[in-house]
Design an enzyme around this catalytic site. Structure first.
Site, PDB file in Angstrom:
ATOM      1  N   GLY A   1      41.907  59.919   8.652  1.00  0.00           N
ATOM      2  CA  GLY A   1      41.371  58.411   7.722  1.00  0.00           C
ATOM      3  C   GLY A   1      42.615  57.829   8.133  1.00  0.00           C
ATOM      4  O   GLY A   1      43.896  58.211   9.220  1.00  0.00           O
ATOM      5  N   GLY A   2      42.643  57.082   8.087  1.00  0.00           N
ATOM      6  CA  GLY A   2      43.799  55.516   7.708  1.00  0.00           C
ATOM      7  C   GLY A   2      45.994  55.989   7.562  1.00  0.00           C
ATOM      8  O   GLY A   2      46.554  55.481   8.528  1.00  0.00           O
TER       9      GLY A   2
ATOM     10  N   ASP B   1      37.345  51.592  -2.722  1.00  0.00           N
ATOM     11  CA  ASP B   1      37.215  52.397  -1.574  1.00  0.00           C
ATOM     12  C   ASP B   1      35.855  52.561  -1.189  1.00  0.00           C
ATOM     13  O   ASP B   1      36.193  53.314  -0.665  1.00  0.00           O
ATOM     14  CB  ASP B   1      38.261  52.533  -0.369  1.00  0.00           C
ATOM     15  CG  ASP B   1      37.791  52.733   0.984  1.00  0.00           C
ATOM     16  OD1 ASP B   1      37.054  51.423   1.638  1.00  0.00           O
ATOM     17  OD2 ASP B   1      38.587  53.343   1.956  1.00  0.00           O
TER      18      ASP B   1
ATOM     19  N   LYS C   1      44.872  67.378   2.477  1.00  0.00           N
ATOM     20  CA  LYS C   1      45.154  65.483   3.567  1.00  0.00           C
ATOM     21  C   LYS C   1      46.813  65.595   2.897  1.00  0.00           C
ATOM     22  O   LYS C   1      47.015  66.197   2.332  1.00  0.00           O
ATOM     23  CB  LYS C   1      45.055  64.925   2.302  1.00  0.00           C
ATOM     24  CG  LYS C   1      44.419  63.704   2.907  1.00  0.00           C
ATOM     25  CD  LYS C   1      43.177  62.525   1.958  1.00  0.00           C
ATOM     26  CE  LYS C   1      43.309  61.498   2.392  1.00  0.00           C
ATOM     27  NZ  LYS C   1      42.572  60.668   2.288  1.00  0.00           N
TER      28      LYS C   1
ATOM     29  N   THR D   1      45.852  63.141   8.190  1.00  0.00           N
ATOM     30  CA  THR D   1      44.682  64.221   8.496  1.00  0.00           C
ATOM     31  C   THR D   1      44.378  65.051   7.126  1.00  0.00           C
ATOM     32  O   THR D   1      44.931  65.633   6.436  1.00  0.00           O
ATOM     33  CB  THR D   1      45.333  64.913   9.890  1.00  0.00           C
ATOM     34  OG1 THR D   1      45.966  64.039  10.091  1.00  0.00           O
ATOM     35  CG2 THR D   1      44.410  65.677  10.626  1.00  0.00           C
TER      36      THR D   1
END
Ligand SMILES: Nc1ncnc2c1ncn2[C@@H]1O[C@H](COP(=O)(O)OP(=O)(O)OP(=O)(O)O)[C@@H](O)[C@H]1O
Length: 644
Positions: free
Chosen positions: A45-46, A158, A67, A49
């Site tokens: 993602g932003g 988000d 993550k 990983t």
């Protein structure tokens, strides 16, 4: 030539290894991140990983999601860890631990979370043909997760369908809280004044603020993201799920009085969506923030209660089924293309109009394609879910024989001990059995409100009964159990112990094809059925196998083994859309089956005792053979107090 000390050389080599060979974005399976061992890369993602991992040295251990930050010292990770520590809810991914991994000379923060087996909300919807009931069930769970955050003074900021995972049993987990905010959160970027969400999910106010602030850089303070913005993002997510387009795609479209902001209603784009669901989503998408629902929790309650008593439109598939077009049929494009003589001087205008027309037709066709579901893909998705559920019910990684032996040898005596203890206590205290069983009802029954409770405001805090309960309904009869109703304090333990014995005795998870002996329905199931208003001998119609969609008039093939059927006719408080989990045996000449668990459309789960068809099951249809029997696609279930 530069000479290096051995120590410097080592550090240099370490750095090269860390930076080049072991990129945090591509850790190969087996890599150790502190005490975690990488199993597979899940995606990036932003900020980082995500990998599936296990505790090092436990190859059969539980999976977790790790993550790992892409950049060293990434501060959003601390923010996510803080939020996940504050917001604990069954629909919010659970944080196990967090730390910093030293890779060469640099330090990468990481989070370890529960591993959620499932698909993103959008993938889930594309692979299925869900009903309004199911979608609303997911919407309620999502709203409850966000409400839990809002109660803690936190915002996700988000929210979108990609950040929601739907497990095979329909439970939802909201992920990716790294962009979130809580009261008192430290400012992480001095320059960025926009919240870090995805623009397609921006509310009109946020969008306008962005346009204005771009024109006047430095003129305003950071945008104050609010619950109203979050609710708008939820609206966008479900609008997209049901119409395959974003509301933002309609901005600038010609407006009508009935659609003041040019936003066509969900129902207008997808007529299968019931009016009330469409209205609820359009309230989330109201242009003025003050017209959006007052709070996330209130809307969740309202929708949850609405689901108690809804009409057939809520149980129908929301998308068309894809049909094969006849070969040689002309496409819409060919049929609609304009041909013929053209007035002099009109060529260019006509050509432009034609291009625009073709483009519009192409987009429309794409949207239509998306809104059709492929029966084969839907069946495959349902089958995947079923396998995952079975694996979980059966303990997945463990060897069933081991657990069977464990249950018989170790837990069996425990059950006997508890039971004798129970008998003695029942004699000593002379507890009235009815009162005891009533108390247990309140504590153990699933949270779905019955008709009485449905009229009362719900607190929205009662968690659904945990999923795997099939074992419980398989409890074999025992003289002591038949005589004693356990007291509330130890009934859970007793139930679990007896469930384990039952599972072992019947080898429900080993794939045994032999129908088990007659057995008495466990007390918990009897109580649940009483609460649901299901009387012995009663029953209603079911769609035999959710993994085999098709017309009700067609036959299907059933096999020995697990089955998930769909209730298509209300009986008592068991509504249409309820899933029944059980097992079929094809036997000789007849198919028999037992259902031991009912999952209501709102996600609540009840242990039950039903048989497939009537007490004798159902007769084979011509063309059947043992192990592969033709049966009607729609059949029935019958409530029993003893499995025959
Ligand atoms: N707890 C989890 N269990 C299982 N899969 C997960 C979990 N957390 C994340 N994933 C999966 O890992 C992948 C990468 O997730 P990640 O949060 O790193 O990025 P993203 O959500 O794709 O992007 P972004 O963070 O930019 O929105 C996604 O496919 C996501 O579904």
């Amino acid at each position: 030539m530069i000479s290096e000390s051995p120590e410097l050389g080592l550090r240099h080599a370490e750095a090269v290894l860390g930076r080049v060979l072991l990129s945090p974005e591509w850790l190969p399976p087996g890599t150790r991140v502190d005490r975690w061992e990488v199993v597979a890369r899940l995606g990036a993602g932003g900020y980082g990983t995500t990998y599936s991992v296990r505790r090092a040295g436990r190859p059969q251990g539980r999976l977790y999601a790790l993550k790992l930050s892409r950049r060293p010292g990434e501060r959003w990770f601390a923010r996510e860890a803080e939020l996940l520590t504050r917001v604990r809810h069954r629909s919010v991914v659970r944080l196990s631990t967090y730390g910093v991994w030293r890779l060469g000379p640099v330090e990468h923060p990481y989070l370890v979370m529960e591993y959620v087996e499932g698909e993103s909300l959008y993938e889930w919807a594309l692979a299925r043909n869900p009903t309004a009931r199911q979608v609303t069930g997911l919407l309620v769970q999502v709203l409850e997760a966000l409400a839990a955050a809002h109660r803690e003074g936190a915002l996700h900021r988000d929210f979108k369908g990609d950040n929601v995972l739907v497990a095979p049993d329909g439970k939802v987990k909201v992920l990716d809280w790294g962009a979130g905010w809580y009261a008192g959160a430290p400012v992480l970027t001095a320059t960025a004044r926009l919240p870090p969400g995805s623009p397609r999910y921006y509310s009109p106010q946020l969008f306008m603020w962005r346009v204005l602030s771009e024109r006047r850089p430095g003129a305003s303070s950071p945008y104050a993201y609010s619950v109203a913005d979050e609710l708008y993002a939820v609206g966008v997510t479900f609008y997209r799920l049901l119409t395959d387009q974003y509301p933002a795609a309609q901005w600038g479209m010609p407006r009508e009085a009935s659609e003041p902001h040019g936003l066509r209603s969900v129902r207008n784009l997808n007529p299968y969506v019931p009016e009330e669901l469409s209205e609820a989503l359009m309230r989330l998408l109201a242009f003025e923030p003050e017209r959006r629902p007052e709070s996330t929790a209130l809307l969740a309650d309202e929708l949850r209660q609405r689901l108690v008593d809804v009409g057939p439109a809520w149980n129908a598939p929301l998308f068309d089924w894809r049909e094969r077009t006849a070969s040689g049929s002309r496409t819409t494009l060919e049929a609609e293309e304009v041909r013929g003589p053209v007035m002099p001087g009109q060529e260019v205008a006509l050509r432009d109009a034609r291009v625009r027309h073709l483009e519009a037709v192409r987009r429309l066709r794409e949207a239509r394609e998306l809104r059709r579901r492929d029966p084969a893909k839907v069946a495959a998705a349902e089958a995947r879910s079923l396998r995952a559920i079975q694996a979980r019910v059966c303990g997945g990684r463990s060897h069933p024989l081991f657990w069977g032996a464990f249950a018989v040898l170790l837990v069996g005596p425990l059950v006997a001990g508890f039971t004798v203890w129970g008998l003695r206590r029942a004699v000593v205290h002379e507890e009235p059995p009815q009162a005891v069983s009533g108390a247990r009802n309140v504590q153990q029954m699933a949270p779905r409100p019955g008709p009485e409770e449905a009229r009362r405001p719900s607190t929205g805090t009662s968690p659904p009964v945990p999923f795997p309960q099939e074992k419980e309904a398989m409890t074999p009869p025992s003289p002591q159990q038949a005589a004693v109703i356990p007291t509330p304090a130890r009934s859970g333990t007793l139930k679990r112990c007896s469930a384990a014995v039952g599972a072992a005795v019947l080898t429900a998870c080993t794939g045994a094809q032999v129908r088990p002996d007659a057995s008495r329905c466990p007390t918990g199931s009897l109580e649940a059925m009483r609460k649901l208003g299901l009387n012995k001998g009663g029953g209603a119609s079911v769609y035999t196998d959710v993994t085999q969609p098709g017309l009700g008039s067609e036959k299907l093939i059933v096999h020995d083994g697990p089955i998930v059927s769909l209730v298509i006719q209300q009986y008592g408080n068991l509504p249409e859309g309820t899933r029944l989990y059980g097992r079929l045996w094809t036997g000789e000449g007849r198919v028999t089956g037992r259902y031991t668990k009912a999952e209501l459309p709102d996600g609540s789960i009840y242990p039950v005792c039903f048989v497939y068809g009537n007490h004798d099951g159902g007769e084979w249809v011509e063309g059947s053979k043992p192990g592969a029997v033709r049966m009607p696609r729609t059949f029935a279930y019958t409530v029993v107090h003893e499995f025959p």
